[in-house]
Design an enzyme around this catalytic site. Structure first.
Site, PDB file in Angstrom:
ATOM      1  N   CYS A   1       8.605   2.870 -30.092  1.00 12.38           N
ATOM      2  CA  CYS A   1       8.210   3.979 -29.445  1.00 12.38           C
ATOM      3  C   CYS A   1       7.542   5.031 -30.367  1.00 12.38           C
ATOM      4  O   CYS A   1       7.358   6.464 -30.003  1.00 12.38           O
ATOM      5  CB  CYS A   1       9.405   4.786 -29.008  1.00 12.38           C
ATOM      6  SG  CYS A   1      10.811   5.288 -30.282  1.00 12.38           S
TER       7      CYS A   1
ATOM      8  N   ASP B   1      21.270   3.719 -23.937  1.00 12.25           N
ATOM      9  CA  ASP B   1      20.711   2.894 -25.058  1.00 12.25           C
ATOM     10  C   ASP B   1      21.542   2.924 -26.501  1.00 12.25           C
ATOM     11  O   ASP B   1      20.995   3.257 -27.604  1.00 12.25           O
ATOM     12  CB  ASP B   1      19.478   3.274 -25.223  1.00 12.25           C
ATOM     13  CG  ASP B   1      18.587   1.979 -26.054  1.00 12.25           C
ATOM     14  OD1 ASP B   1      19.163   0.998 -26.264  1.00 12.25           O
ATOM     15  OD2 ASP B   1      17.710   2.334 -26.874  1.00 12.25           O
TER      16      ASP B   1
END
Length: 387
Positions: free
Chosen positions: A178, A292
């Site tokens: 990311c 997550d």
């Protein structure tokens, strides 16, 4: 003369300068030459005010002043008469700080007459970060003595003006799918922070790099206030990238901590897991499912026994009850009349994801899906790793 050997006489208000410090831009050829050496920095003397050779830095600490025991001694042979009388016995100190996760260079002002970096006074007893091409001056901004060259850092000219105006950007702390995380210093306070840089993906609707997802993460972070949850300090949005400024956790992530220790003691495991449980309890009380949770997304503020955890990375998080036009427009929800909003999107990290997340996509009924309780399953997997 004061007790600490500072001179009360004021230095001249102006000083002739025949070299523009902006011309000091030692680029990749020199950095590449030294990238594999033990040297982390270099001091280039400003010939106008100082006569000496280039100083290569490899030790952790260097002391500068008139005292003969200093690592670099300002004397009549290398410093003009006009300036030597304003140099303290111990004027400033340069330090290289390095541990498992963070490395940076700092300059500490030891003189009441002043040490300046790029024309700004550090202040006696105070410490500032030192970055590539910074100019060091003594007593007045005009009395420039060194240009500091960082042999290990990349240039920061590509960052937006508002970022460079507020922060000193230094080392890279990590890199993932990311984006990148950089160590930065807030210029106003010299506070160490972490800057998460996310490259926007215009062709990835609903993905982590989706601009709507990024704004969702920022909105969630701004709504949170808990000692065991990462804190957002600032946010800068540009057409191509997002910059999220976060609290710095110097101890690294929990996965590296487990790997280094191989097996945690029962006492340490209880302490860490209790903090994770409190953080998740807080998130769920705010109607937020993290989705997550894994050791890589749990940071430690340090390596000592007083270290605490910080749950981070809310890129896949979901706020209960948000609609198609709300916080996460790409998420699918149903209520099923149970009072618990059900999530249907398959997401998370395979080793830590709950079974109901994987099966959610296989069922099309209104009452199929999963709730924020999937975080509890992930917590159980994390605890299992410590055995």
């Amino acid at each position: 003369m004061s007790q600490d050997d500072e001179f009360s006489e004021s230095p001249p208000s102006t000083y002739p300068l025949d070299t523009d410090p902006s011309n000091f831009d030692y680029q990749s050829s020199q950095n590449e030459q030294d990238s594999n050496s033990s040297f982390w920095g270099r001091l280039v003397p400003m010939s106008t005010n100082l006569r000496c050779s280039v100083i290569d830095l490899e030790r952790e600490t260097y002391l500068f002043g008139r005292q003969v025991t200093c690592d670099f001694v300002f004397s009549n042979s290398n410093t003009s008469k006009e300036n030597i009388k304003f140099v303290s016995k111990q004027h400033f100190k340069i330090c290289y700080h390095c541990n498992t996760t963070v490395s940076f260079v700092s300059i500490e002002d030891l003189s009441s007459n002043g040490t300046f970096v790029n024309g700004v006074k550090v202040g006696r007893g105070k410490t500032n970060p030192l970055k590539n091409n910074d100019v060091i001056s003594l007593a007045l901004p005009h009395v420039q003595v060194f240009v500091y060259i960082d042999l290990k850092v990349e240039d920061d000219t590509k960052y937006p003006p508002e970022i460079k105006r507020r922060y000193t950007i230094t080392k890279e702390l990590g890199r993932g799918a990311c984006g990148r995380v950089k160590l930065v210093f807030e210029k106003a306070t010299c506070k160490m922070l972490a800057m998460k840089i996310i490259q926007k993906s215009k062709n990835s609707s609903g993905g982590i790099s989706d601009p709507k997802k990024i704004k969702s993460e920022v909105k969630i972070l701004k709504s949170l206030n808990h000692p065991f949850v990462i804190t957002i300090e600032d946010f800068v949005d540009t057409p191509d990238e997002c910059y999220i400024i976060l609290t710095l956790a110097e101890g690294g992530d929990l996965m590296k901590h487990i790997q280094n220790k191989q097996c945690l003691s029962e006492k340490e495991a209880k302490k860490i897991f209790y903090q994770i449980a409190l953080a998740v309890e807080y998130l769920h009380s705010c109607g937020i499912a993290h989705r997550d949770l894994k050791p890589q997304n749990i940071l430690l503020t340090g390596q000592g026994r007083n270290s605490i955890i910080k749950v981070t990375d809310f890129g896949l998080s979901k706020t209960a009850g948000s609609s198609e036009n709300g916080l996460l427009c790409s998420e699918s929800w149903s209520n099923c009349g149970t009072g618990n909003s059900l999530m249907k999107t398959v997401c998370g990290s395979p080793l830590y994801v709950a079974p109901e997340v994987l099966t959610a996509a296989l069922h099309s009924s209104e009452c199929s899906g999963y709730t924020k309780k999937v975080d509890i399953w992930s917590m159980g997997v994390i605890l299992y790793l410590w055995g």
